[in-house]
Design a protein around this motif. Sequence first.
Motif, PDB file in Angstrom:
ATOM      1  N   UNK A 116      40.816  45.073   9.217  1.00 39.18           N
ATOM      2  CA  UNK A 116      39.763  45.517  10.128  1.00 39.18           C
ATOM      3  C   UNK A 116      40.233  45.659  11.567  1.00 39.18           C
ATOM      4  N   UNK A 117      41.294  46.427  11.739  1.00 38.26           N
ATOM      5  CA  UNK A 117      41.643  46.889  13.077  1.00 38.26           C
ATOM      6  C   UNK A 117      40.584  47.899  13.521  1.00 38.26           C
ATOM      7  N   UNK A 118      40.290  47.905  14.813  1.00 36.20           N
ATOM      8  CA  UNK A 118      39.399  48.942  15.317  1.00 36.20           C
ATOM      9  C   UNK A 118      38.068  48.446  15.836  1.00 36.20           C
ATOM     10  N   UNK A 119      37.074  49.354  15.856  1.00 40.96           N
ATOM     11  CA  UNK A 119      35.874  49.199  16.677  1.00 40.96           C
ATOM     12  C   UNK A 119      34.779  48.320  16.083  1.00 40.96           C
ATOM     13  N   UNK A 120      34.666  48.235  14.763  1.00 44.33           N
ATOM     14  CA  UNK A 120      33.507  47.553  14.175  1.00 44.33           C
ATOM     15  C   UNK A 120      33.925  46.526  13.122  1.00 44.33           C
ATOM     16  N   UNK A 121      34.779  45.556  13.476  1.00 48.22           N
ATOM     17  CA  UNK A 121      35.294  44.629  12.460  1.00 48.22           C
ATOM     18  C   UNK A 121      34.244  43.693  11.880  1.00 48.22           C
ATOM     19  N   UNK A 140      48.774  42.538  23.317  1.00 51.54           N
ATOM     20  CA  UNK A 140      48.442  43.946  23.146  1.00 51.54           C
ATOM     21  C   UNK A 140      49.680  44.832  23.200  1.00 51.54           C
ATOM     22  N   UNK A 141      49.657  45.835  22.333  1.00 51.32           N
ATOM     23  CA  UNK A 141      50.650  46.909  22.320  1.00 51.32           C
ATOM     24  C   UNK A 141      49.904  48.232  22.438  1.00 51.32           C
ATOM     25  N   UNK A 142      50.667  49.317  22.523  1.00 51.08           N
ATOM     26  CA  UNK A 142      50.049  50.640  22.656  1.00 51.08           C
ATOM     27  C   UNK A 142      49.276  51.031  21.395  1.00 51.08           C
ATOM     28  N   UNK A 143      49.680  50.514  20.217  1.00 51.37           N
ATOM     29  CA  UNK A 143      48.983  50.823  18.973  1.00 51.37           C
ATOM     30  C   UNK A 143      47.651  50.121  18.886  1.00 51.37           C
ATOM     31  N   UNK A 144      46.774  50.584  17.984  1.00 52.84           N
ATOM     32  CA  UNK A 144      45.438  50.024  17.811  1.00 52.84           C
ATOM     33  C   UNK A 144      45.506  48.677  17.091  1.00 52.84           C
ATOM     34  N   UNK A 145      45.351  47.589  17.849  1.00 56.02           N
ATOM     35  CA  UNK A 145      45.315  46.224  17.284  1.00 56.02           C
ATOM     36  C   UNK A 145      46.550  45.915  16.440  1.00 56.02           C
ATOM     37  N   UNK A 146      47.705  46.353  16.910  1.00 52.32           N
ATOM     38  CA  UNK A 146      48.939  46.167  16.148  1.00 52.32           C
ATOM     39  C   UNK A 146      49.793  45.009  16.648  1.00 52.32           C
TER      40      UNK A 146
END
Length: 310
Positions: A116-121, A140-146
């Motif tokens: 559940x990476x992203x906006x609505x986990x 934090x990295x540039x990737x989405x929740x990576x």
Amino acid sequence: MSLRVVFMGTPDFAARSLAEIAASGHQVVHVYSQPPRRRGRGQSEQKTPVHQLAEVLGIPVSTPQSFRSQEVIDHLASLEADVAAVVAYGQILPQAALDAPRYGCLNLHASLLPRWRGAAPIQRAIMAGDTLTGVQIQQMEAGLDTGPILLSETVPIEANDTASTLHDRLMETGALMWSRTLSALSRGSLEPVPQSAEGVTYARKISSDEARIDWSRSASELSCHVRGLSPFPGAWFQLAGEKGPVRVKLLMAEAVDGSGDPGRVLDEDLTIACGEGALRLVRLQREGKGAMMAEDFLRGTPVAVGAELD
């Protein structure tokens, strides 16, 4: 050692973390939040919960439309922060922003990554029938929740949890993690753990069409669907009315025994046949009305046995 902290966040979920960090002995030198939005019937401009709390605490606030502006990046760099604490901010930070604080940016995320990476986990975990979730602070990295995980707490998902009740538990658990994280950061004792490459899922935003109830699904699936969307945006269906279809939000329901054509009303207790089993409707909200229990709903909106819900 006290750290100079920049805080980035927007909703109530984030405001609880800001309160905890401000009380932990670290210096919150600046807050970033989303710009005020027009809300409510009067469409008056309202500041975000984080913005409002920051003003109460006497912390300067910026509300840039985007972090892509060099002026915004330069302002962040000028704060000479040790670290940025990010909680449900709602903007993607470019690499220049991630690199501006001495120790970078740390993000509080409400799932057990990489699930559940992203906006609505929170919603997605319940909708999928998960029985366990958690809160993690990641680099934090540039990737989405990576980014690698710095601290993690697990939280069970109870059988009667809604997005609202789980949100509140995760909010409290996550807020209490900041003091430990920042203290460990100041001592140099945080140990980043890379995320697994397996089990990656994405918690995309909930669309209105997706929230519509598909009665051909099983009752157990729909129970999770309803709880995961309660109270917002709310799972919904349409009921035939004198002046056309009436939209109704379903805020709580339970899977029960029963059979029939999917969407068919089976009894006077608002038990609805599903693709497998049946769903007893417990709490509903007719469009333009307040939420109410099923028996109260039926007093104002009779639903005949044998009727079909859309």
